[in-house]
Scaffold this motif. Structure first.
Motif, PDB file in Angstrom:
ATOM      1  N   ALA A  46     -85.275  12.199 -33.136  1.00 35.89           N
ATOM      2  CA  ALA A  46     -84.760  13.187 -32.181  1.00 35.89           C
ATOM      3  C   ALA A  46     -84.865  12.706 -30.735  1.00 35.89           C
ATOM      4  O   ALA A  46     -83.941  12.900 -29.942  1.00 35.89           O
ATOM      5  CB  ALA A  46     -85.495  14.516 -32.358  1.00 35.89           C
ATOM      6  N   ALA A  47     -85.970  12.071 -30.370  1.00 35.10           N
ATOM      7  CA  ALA A  47     -86.138  11.592 -28.995  1.00 35.10           C
ATOM      8  C   ALA A  47     -85.139  10.475 -28.688  1.00 35.10           C
ATOM      9  O   ALA A  47     -84.570  10.422 -27.591  1.00 35.10           O
ATOM     10  CB  ALA A  47     -87.562  11.112 -28.773  1.00 35.10           C
ATOM     11  N   LEU A  48     -84.902   9.603 -29.645  1.00 32.88           N
ATOM     12  CA  LEU A  48     -83.923   8.537 -29.455  1.00 32.88           C
ATOM     13  C   LEU A  48     -82.520   9.128 -29.321  1.00 32.88           C
ATOM     14  O   LEU A  48     -81.730   8.702 -28.477  1.00 32.88           O
ATOM     15  CB  LEU A  48     -83.982   7.546 -30.620  1.00 32.88           C
ATOM     16  CG  LEU A  48     -83.029   6.362 -30.551  1.00 32.88           C
ATOM     17  CD1 LEU A  48     -83.299   5.516 -29.314  1.00 32.88           C
ATOM     18  CD2 LEU A  48     -83.157   5.524 -31.811  1.00 32.88           C
ATOM     19  N   HIS A  49     -82.228  10.134 -30.128  1.00 31.14           N
ATOM     20  CA  HIS A  49     -80.923  10.785 -30.062  1.00 31.14           C
ATOM     21  C   HIS A  49     -80.702  11.408 -28.689  1.00 31.14           C
ATOM     22  O   HIS A  49     -79.619  11.278 -28.103  1.00 31.14           O
ATOM     23  CB  HIS A  49     -80.821  11.833 -31.167  1.00 31.14           C
ATOM     24  CG  HIS A  49     -79.446  12.356 -31.370  1.00 31.14           C
ATOM     25  ND1 HIS A  49     -79.210  13.646 -31.731  1.00 31.14           N
ATOM     26  CD2 HIS A  49     -78.226  11.782 -31.248  1.00 31.14           C
ATOM     27  CE1 HIS A  49     -77.906  13.838 -31.839  1.00 31.14           C
ATOM     28  NE2 HIS A  49     -77.297  12.722 -31.543  1.00 31.14           N
ATOM     29  N   ARG A  50     -81.715  12.070 -28.157  1.00 28.85           N
ATOM     30  CA  ARG A  50     -81.611  12.652 -26.807  1.00 28.85           C
ATOM     31  C   ARG A  50     -81.412  11.557 -25.758  1.00 28.85           C
ATOM     32  O   ARG A  50     -80.606  11.694 -24.841  1.00 28.85           O
ATOM     33  CB  ARG A  50     -82.844  13.481 -26.474  1.00 28.85           C
ATOM     34  CG  ARG A  50     -82.872  14.841 -27.149  1.00 28.85           C
ATOM     35  CD  ARG A  50     -83.971  15.729 -26.600  1.00 28.85           C
ATOM     36  NE  ARG A  50     -85.301  15.140 -26.676  1.00 28.85           N
ATOM     37  CZ  ARG A  50     -86.098  15.178 -27.747  1.00 28.85           C
ATOM     38  NH1 ARG A  50     -85.697  15.798 -28.842  1.00 28.85           N
ATOM     39  NH2 ARG A  50     -87.288  14.629 -27.727  1.00 28.85           N
ATOM     40  N   ALA A  51     -82.153  10.454 -25.887  1.00 28.06           N
ATOM     41  CA  ALA A  51     -82.054   9.361 -24.918  1.00 28.06           C
ATOM     42  C   ALA A  51     -80.671   8.711 -24.937  1.00 28.06           C
ATOM     43  O   ALA A  51     -80.155   8.309 -23.891  1.00 28.06           O
ATOM     44  CB  ALA A  51     -83.130   8.310 -25.202  1.00 28.06           C
ATOM     45  N   TRP A  52     -80.073   8.601 -26.125  1.00 25.73           N
ATOM     46  CA  TRP A  52     -78.754   7.979 -26.240  1.00 25.73           C
ATOM     47  C   TRP A  52     -77.638   8.920 -25.813  1.00 25.73           C
ATOM     48  O   TRP A  52     -76.523   8.501 -25.597  1.00 25.73           O
ATOM     49  CB  TRP A  52     -78.513   7.507 -27.670  1.00 25.73           C
ATOM     50  CG  TRP A  52     -79.141   6.182 -27.969  1.00 25.73           C
ATOM     51  CD1 TRP A  52     -79.968   5.456 -27.168  1.00 25.73           C
ATOM     52  CD2 TRP A  52     -78.984   5.420 -29.162  1.00 25.73           C
ATOM     53  NE1 TRP A  52     -80.341   4.295 -27.794  1.00 25.73           N
ATOM     54  CE2 TRP A  52     -79.750   4.253 -29.016  1.00 25.73           C
ATOM     55  CE3 TRP A  52     -78.291   5.613 -30.343  1.00 25.73           C
ATOM     56  CZ2 TRP A  52     -79.830   3.272 -30.007  1.00 25.73           C
ATOM     57  CZ3 TRP A  52     -78.372   4.638 -31.326  1.00 25.73           C
ATOM     58  CH2 TRP A  52     -79.128   3.484 -31.150  1.00 25.73           C
ATOM     59  N   GLY A  53     -77.918  10.195 -25.748  1.00 23.36           N
ATOM     60  CA  GLY A  53     -76.898  11.157 -25.354  1.00 23.36           C
ATOM     61  C   GLY A  53     -76.211  11.775 -26.550  1.00 23.36           C
ATOM     62  O   GLY A  53     -76.539  11.502 -27.701  1.00 23.36           O
ATOM     63  N   SER A  54     -75.224  12.606 -26.280  1.00 23.69           N
ATOM     64  CA  SER A  54     -74.610  13.393 -27.337  1.00 23.69           C
ATOM     65  C   SER A  54     -73.376  12.752 -27.952  1.00 23.69           C
ATOM     66  O   SER A  54     -72.736  13.359 -28.803  1.00 23.69           O
ATOM     67  CB  SER A  54     -74.250  14.775 -26.795  1.00 23.69           C
ATOM     68  OG  SER A  54     -73.347  14.622 -25.715  1.00 23.69           O
ATOM     69  N   GLY A  55     -73.004  11.562 -27.531  1.00 23.29           N
ATOM     70  CA  GLY A  55     -71.830  10.909 -28.100  1.00 23.29           C
ATOM     71  C   GLY A  55     -72.034  10.542 -29.563  1.00 23.29           C
ATOM     72  O   GLY A  55     -73.152  10.396 -30.037  1.00 23.29           O
ATOM     73  N   ALA A  56     -70.932  10.435 -30.274  1.00 23.68           N
ATOM     74  CA  ALA A  56     -71.001  10.077 -31.689  1.00 23.68           C
ATOM     75  C   ALA A  56     -71.468   8.638 -31.855  1.00 23.68           C
ATOM     76  O   ALA A  56     -71.139   7.764 -31.058  1.00 23.68           O
ATOM     77  CB  ALA A  56     -69.638  10.261 -32.344  1.00 23.68           C
ATOM     78  N   LEU A  57     -72.243   8.417 -32.887  1.00 26.01           N
ATOM     79  CA  LEU A  57     -72.677   7.071 -33.246  1.00 26.01           C
ATOM     80  C   LEU A  57     -71.720   6.517 -34.289  1.00 26.01           C
ATOM     81  O   LEU A  57     -71.153   7.266 -35.086  1.00 26.01           O
ATOM     82  CB  LEU A  57     -74.098   7.105 -33.811  1.00 26.01           C
ATOM     83  CG  LEU A  57     -75.173   7.685 -32.898  1.00 26.01           C
ATOM     84  CD1 LEU A  57     -76.527   7.642 -33.596  1.00 26.01           C
ATOM     85  CD2 LEU A  57     -75.232   6.941 -31.587  1.00 26.01           C
ATOM     86  N   VAL A  58     -71.556   5.200 -34.288  1.00 30.37           N
ATOM     87  CA  VAL A  58     -70.660   4.541 -35.236  1.00 30.37           C
ATOM     88  C   VAL A  58     -71.452   3.481 -35.996  1.00 30.37           C
ATOM     89  O   VAL A  58     -72.011   2.563 -35.389  1.00 30.37           O
ATOM     90  CB  VAL A  58     -69.463   3.885 -34.514  1.00 30.37           C
ATOM     91  CG1 VAL A  58     -68.549   3.196 -35.520  1.00 30.37           C
ATOM     92  CG2 VAL A  58     -68.693   4.913 -33.693  1.00 30.37           C
ATOM     93  N   LEU A  59     -71.492   3.618 -37.323  1.00 30.55           N
ATOM     94  CA  LEU A  59     -72.125   2.618 -38.169  1.00 30.55           C
ATOM     95  C   LEU A  59     -71.142   1.479 -38.362  1.00 30.55           C
ATOM     96  O   LEU A  59     -69.970   1.699 -38.661  1.00 30.55           O
ATOM     97  CB  LEU A  59     -72.506   3.230 -39.518  1.00 30.55           C
ATOM     98  CG  LEU A  59     -73.280   2.318 -40.470  1.00 30.55           C
ATOM     99  CD1 LEU A  59     -74.683   2.034 -39.923  1.00 30.55           C
ATOM    100  CD2 LEU A  59     -73.359   2.946 -41.857  1.00 30.55           C
ATOM    101  N   ASP A  60     -71.614   0.248 -38.188  1.00 27.45           N
ATOM    102  CA  ASP A  60     -70.775  -0.937 -38.355  1.00 27.45           C
ATOM    103  C   ASP A  60     -71.595  -2.011 -39.054  1.00 27.45           C
ATOM    104  O   ASP A  60     -72.773  -1.791 -39.376  1.00 27.45           O
ATOM    105  CB  ASP A  60     -70.291  -1.428 -36.980  1.00 27.45           C
ATOM    106  CG  ASP A  60     -69.063  -2.331 -37.061  1.00 27.45           C
ATOM    107  OD1 ASP A  60     -68.571  -2.605 -38.177  1.00 27.45           O
ATOM    108  OD2 ASP A  60     -68.593  -2.767 -36.001  1.00 27.45           O
ATOM    109  N   VAL A  61     -70.994  -3.152 -39.304  1.00 29.01           N
ATOM    110  CA  VAL A  61     -71.692  -4.293 -39.868  1.00 29.01           C
ATOM    111  C   VAL A  61     -71.556  -5.465 -38.903  1.00 29.01           C
ATOM    112  O   VAL A  61     -70.617  -5.526 -38.115  1.00 29.01           O
ATOM    113  CB  VAL A  61     -71.155  -4.679 -41.270  1.00 29.01           C
ATOM    114  CG1 VAL A  61     -71.418  -3.579 -42.268  1.00 29.01           C
ATOM    115  CG2 VAL A  61     -69.681  -5.018 -41.229  1.00 29.01           C
ATOM    116  N   ALA A  62     -72.523  -6.378 -38.979  1.00 29.12           N
ATOM    117  CA  ALA A  62     -72.514  -7.566 -38.135  1.00 29.12           C
ATOM    118  C   ALA A  62     -73.167  -8.703 -38.899  1.00 29.12           C
ATOM    119  O   ALA A  62     -73.958  -8.465 -39.819  1.00 29.12           O
ATOM    120  CB  ALA A  62     -73.283  -7.295 -36.837  1.00 29.12           C
TER     121      ALA A  62
END
Length: 114
Positions: A69-85
């Motif tokens: 939850a704290a990381l989510h607040r720090a990153w903001g409310s934008g959507a996250l995108v799962l990708d591969v690398a």
């Protein structure tokens, strides 16, 4: 509530392959611990104990995605995108395929990396 996590086509394909190989769903955990960054941890579903500070953001191919939850607040409310690398998975995480790992992209952390 809107889905707060999406995935690229490559990540969706990797999750489908991983589900088939593992015989069931997996789960993703974006931690704020020592391995925090753009590398989510991937486990067999239920293998990681979710705590009171973890928020479920949604599903990718039927697999839950959690974030601290704290990381989510720090990153903001934008959507996250799962990708591969390219690269090996961190710690005890399952890989995304041969020589691939999962990464999380966000406005706060737009570059693939650790």
């Amino acid at each position: 509530m809107a889905q707060a996590v999406t995935a690229t086509p490559a990540a969706r394909e990797a999750v489908r392959r991983l589900r088939a190989a593992r015989g069931g769903p997996v789960m993703f955990v974006q931690s704020a611990g020592c391995c925090a960054g753009s590398t989510p941890m991937c486990f067999d579903d239920g293998e990681f104990l979710i705590g009171p500070n973890d928020e479920r953001l949604g599903e990718i191919e039927g697999c839950s995605f959690y974030i601290d939850a704290a990381l989510h607040r720090a990153w903001g409310s934008g959507a996250l995108v799962l990708d591969v690398a390219p690269g090996q998975p961190e710690g005890f995480s399952l890989g995304a395929g041969d020589g691939l790992r999962f990464v999380t992209l966000s406005d706060a952390c737009p570059v693939n990396g650790n």
